[in-house]
Design a protein around this motif. Sequence first.
Motif, short mmCIF file in Angstrom:
data_model
loop_
_atom_site.label_atom_id
_atom_site.label_comp_id
_atom_site.label_asym_id
_atom_site.label_seq_id
_atom_site.Cartn_x
_atom_site.Cartn_y
_atom_site.Cartn_z
N PRO A 1 0.75 -1.53 -0.07
CA PRO A 1 0.08 0.06 -0.13
C PRO A 1 0.90 1.37 0.04
O PRO A 1 0.61 2.29 -0.85
CB PRO A 1 -0.73 -0.12 1.22
CG PRO A 1 -0.07 -1.17 2.39
CD PRO A 1 0.69 -2.18 1.19
N ASP A 2 2.05 1.15 0.67
CA ASP A 2 2.65 2.75 0.94
C ASP A 2 4.08 2.24 1.41
O ASP A 2 4.54 1.02 1.72
CB ASP A 2 2.14 3.47 1.72
CG ASP A 2 1.74 3.11 3.01
OD1 ASP A 2 2.42 2.12 3.71
OD2 ASP A 2 0.51 3.14 3.28
N GLN A 3 4.96 3.09 1.14
CA GLN A 3 6.30 2.95 1.68
C GLN A 3 6.40 2.60 3.42
O GLN A 3 7.57 1.72 3.79
CB GLN A 3 7.27 4.21 1.78
CG GLN A 3 8.71 4.18 1.76
CD GLN A 3 9.37 3.01 0.94
OE1 GLN A 3 9.03 2.84 -0.23
NE2 GLN A 3 10.14 2.08 1.71
N VAL A 4 5.57 3.04 4.27
CA VAL A 4 5.43 2.92 5.62
C VAL A 4 5.23 1.11 5.49
O VAL A 4 5.83 0.63 6.64
CB VAL A 4 4.41 3.55 6.28
CG1 VAL A 4 4.15 2.84 7.71
CG2 VAL A 4 4.59 4.81 6.04
N ALA A 5 4.38 0.64 4.91
CA ALA A 5 4.05 -0.80 4.91
C ALA A 5 5.47 -1.35 4.77
O ALA A 5 5.97 -2.79 5.39
CB ALA A 5 3.02 -1.26 4.14
N PHE A 6 6.20 -0.99 3.62
CA PHE A 6 7.37 -1.50 3.36
C PHE A 6 8.48 -1.62 4.37
O PHE A 6 9.32 -2.61 4.65
CB PHE A 6 8.00 -1.11 2.19
CG PHE A 6 7.08 -1.50 0.90
CD1 PHE A 6 6.41 -2.81 0.60
CD2 PHE A 6 7.19 -0.39 -0.27
CE1 PHE A 6 5.81 -2.97 -0.68
CE2 PHE A 6 6.50 -0.98 -1.47
CZ PHE A 6 6.01 -2.30 -1.46
N ASP A 7 8.65 -0.43 5.09
CA ASP A 7 9.82 -0.30 5.91
C ASP A 7 9.37 -1.13 7.31
O ASP A 7 10.19 -1.85 7.81
CB ASP A 7 9.55 1.16 6.62
CG ASP A 7 10.07 2.03 5.52
OD1 ASP A 7 10.51 1.70 4.63
OD2 ASP A 7 9.88 3.34 5.62
N LYS A 8 8.13 -1.52 7.48
CA LYS A 8 7.73 -2.42 8.69
C LYS A 8 8.04 -3.90 8.28
O LYS A 8 8.46 -4.69 9.00
CB LYS A 8 6.14 -2.20 9.08
CG LYS A 8 5.93 -0.92 9.60
CD LYS A 8 4.59 -0.96 9.94
CE LYS A 8 4.09 0.69 10.80
NZ LYS A 8 2.66 0.91 10.92
N LEU A 9 7.75 -4.16 7.01
CA LEU A 9 7.99 -5.35 6.54
C LEU A 9 9.66 -5.79 6.42
O LEU A 9 9.93 -7.24 7.06
CB LEU A 9 7.52 -5.47 5.02
CG LEU A 9 7.79 -6.91 4.45
CD1 LEU A 9 7.07 -8.26 5.11
CD2 LEU A 9 7.21 -6.93 3.02
N LEU A 10 10.32 -4.76 6.14
CA LEU A 10 11.60 -5.15 6.05
C LEU A 10 12.38 -5.34 7.58
O LEU A 10 13.11 -6.13 7.70
CB LEU A 10 12.47 -4.05 5.45
CG LEU A 10 12.28 -3.72 3.81
CD1 LEU A 10 12.92 -2.58 3.41
CD2 LEU A 10 12.90 -5.10 3.14
N LYS A 11 11.72 -4.71 8.44
CA LYS A 11 12.30 -4.78 9.97
C LYS A 11 12.03 -5.95 10.15
O LYS A 11 12.71 -6.92 11.07
CB LYS A 11 11.72 -3.78 10.76
CG LYS A 11 12.29 -2.21 10.48
CD LYS A 11 11.51 -1.29 11.46
CE LYS A 11 12.12 0.07 11.37
NZ LYS A 11 11.55 1.06 12.32
N ASP A 12 10.90 -6.62 10.05
CA ASP A 12 10.34 -7.94 10.51
C ASP A 12 11.21 -9.15 9.64
O ASP A 12 11.40 -10.07 10.24
CB ASP A 12 8.85 -8.15 10.29
CG ASP A 12 8.10 -7.57 11.17
OD1 ASP A 12 8.47 -6.85 12.20
OD2 ASP A 12 6.75 -7.46 11.06
N LEU A 13 11.16 -8.78 8.22
CA LEU A 13 12.20 -9.81 7.88
C LEU A 13 13.74 -10.07 8.14
O LEU A 13 14.19 -10.87 7.94
CB LEU A 13 12.16 -9.32 6.05
CG LEU A 13 10.80 -9.63 5.46
CD1 LEU A 13 10.86 -9.22 3.82
CD2 LEU A 13 10.32 -10.96 5.50
N GLU A 14 14.25 -8.69 8.52
CA GLU A 14 15.44 -8.85 8.93
C GLU A 14 15.71 -9.47 10.34
O GLU A 14 16.81 -10.01 10.41
CB GLU A 14 15.93 -7.44 9.18
CG GLU A 14 16.35 -6.53 7.97
CD GLU A 14 16.53 -5.16 8.22
OE1 GLU A 14 16.39 -4.51 9.69
OE2 GLU A 14 17.11 -4.47 7.38
N LYS A 15 14.71 -9.81 11.12
CA LYS A 15 14.62 -10.62 12.34
C LYS A 15 14.57 -12.08 12.06
O LYS A 15 15.29 -12.94 12.77
CB LYS A 15 13.59 -10.25 13.33
CG LYS A 15 13.55 -8.84 13.59
CD LYS A 15 12.28 -8.47 14.49
CE LYS A 15 12.21 -6.96 14.96
NZ LYS A 15 11.00 -6.72 15.51
#
Length: 376
Positions: free
Chosen positions: A339-353
């Motif tokens: 939907p937006d860049q905010v969703a991508f930023d949150k997704l990347l943080k979770d994926l990094e973990k």
Amino acid sequence: MRKITFKILTKMPTRYIDNGIIFIAALFIYGIVGTHYIMNLGWFDSIYYATITMTTVGYGDFLPSTGIQKIFATTLAIGGVGLLAYVFNIILTNFQEKMSEYSQGAKKMKAIEVMKDYYIICGLGRVGKVVLEELLDRNQNVIVIDKDKDKCESLKEADNLIVINEDAIEDDLIAKLAGKKCRSVIICTGDDVNNLYIVLTIRETNPDAWIVTRASKLDNIKRLRKAGADKIVSPEIIGGEDLYYESTRPHILRVTVKHTVDEIYDEFRLIAKHGCTLESIDYHLPGIETPLTREIKAMKLHDGKRYQNYLNSHDDQRHALENLYKTVNTVHSHFISGPDQVAFDKLLKDLEKQEEIIGVNLTNEEIAKITSKEIN
């Protein structure tokens, strides 16, 4: 030879013949009417006089005596000679052109006989030209068939390119060429009716031929498939997908990661959690720039759960996927829309973990440099 000559004459453009008949008829009428009123002969004698004068036979039984009669007889004789020469020249010129075409056609057929595996392209429009460029870039043998003479002449023939100026729907040539040496017939005309007819013609005589055709209208896809086309490509569908991807480009994320088959569902759970869609996956062979691409287009959590259950219940499929992961050293990229860049930023943080992220929005060239280090 007689058969060829007859075929050439029967295929002669009718406009030349029609024009010659009109000119002869006009001159004949001029001769009859002029003879009747100028030479003062009856109608039957006028027909006779006009005929022998036009053909320059001139038996001499009717001689012009006055000045006007001599001028009339002269113009009629000159007109007859000139007209017959004109008509004969047209016929001879056209005959030579046809003979040249047949000679060139025979040379092309001999070239095709010695040509190894080849592709056939029917229709040299915008789509056909793109296909031709792709094939020639890969050094493939190509035979192009198109009824437009200008388009055919615009191509320069080579050892791996033969251009045939014919209508594929009016000749059995396409059926003959789509034999064992033909890798694929690519039908690119913009008329679905023509495409359908060509498919039927090929399939009737070559049941094993691989046929790819264009469908200008979505309604005709089923008809072309029933006719025997193996693959059908619709510019409407492709254009719609391109428009979608271009419109979502600001909201498309390419994440290059490393993880195992066991972590697929956990990764998908995170993608669905943030309202994103997994569009496709690229599997990167070490050191090779072009990846293997698999379309996914999944966004709901139950899609990921269903796929996990499928792998758990089909050992052969799981084993095949594990082998693919081993081949690419678990390096692959996800195209994710959101939907937006905010969703991508949150997704990347979770994926990094959860897994190793090699990079974000890397090009194929950049990824190839990274994976090539593993080979060395």
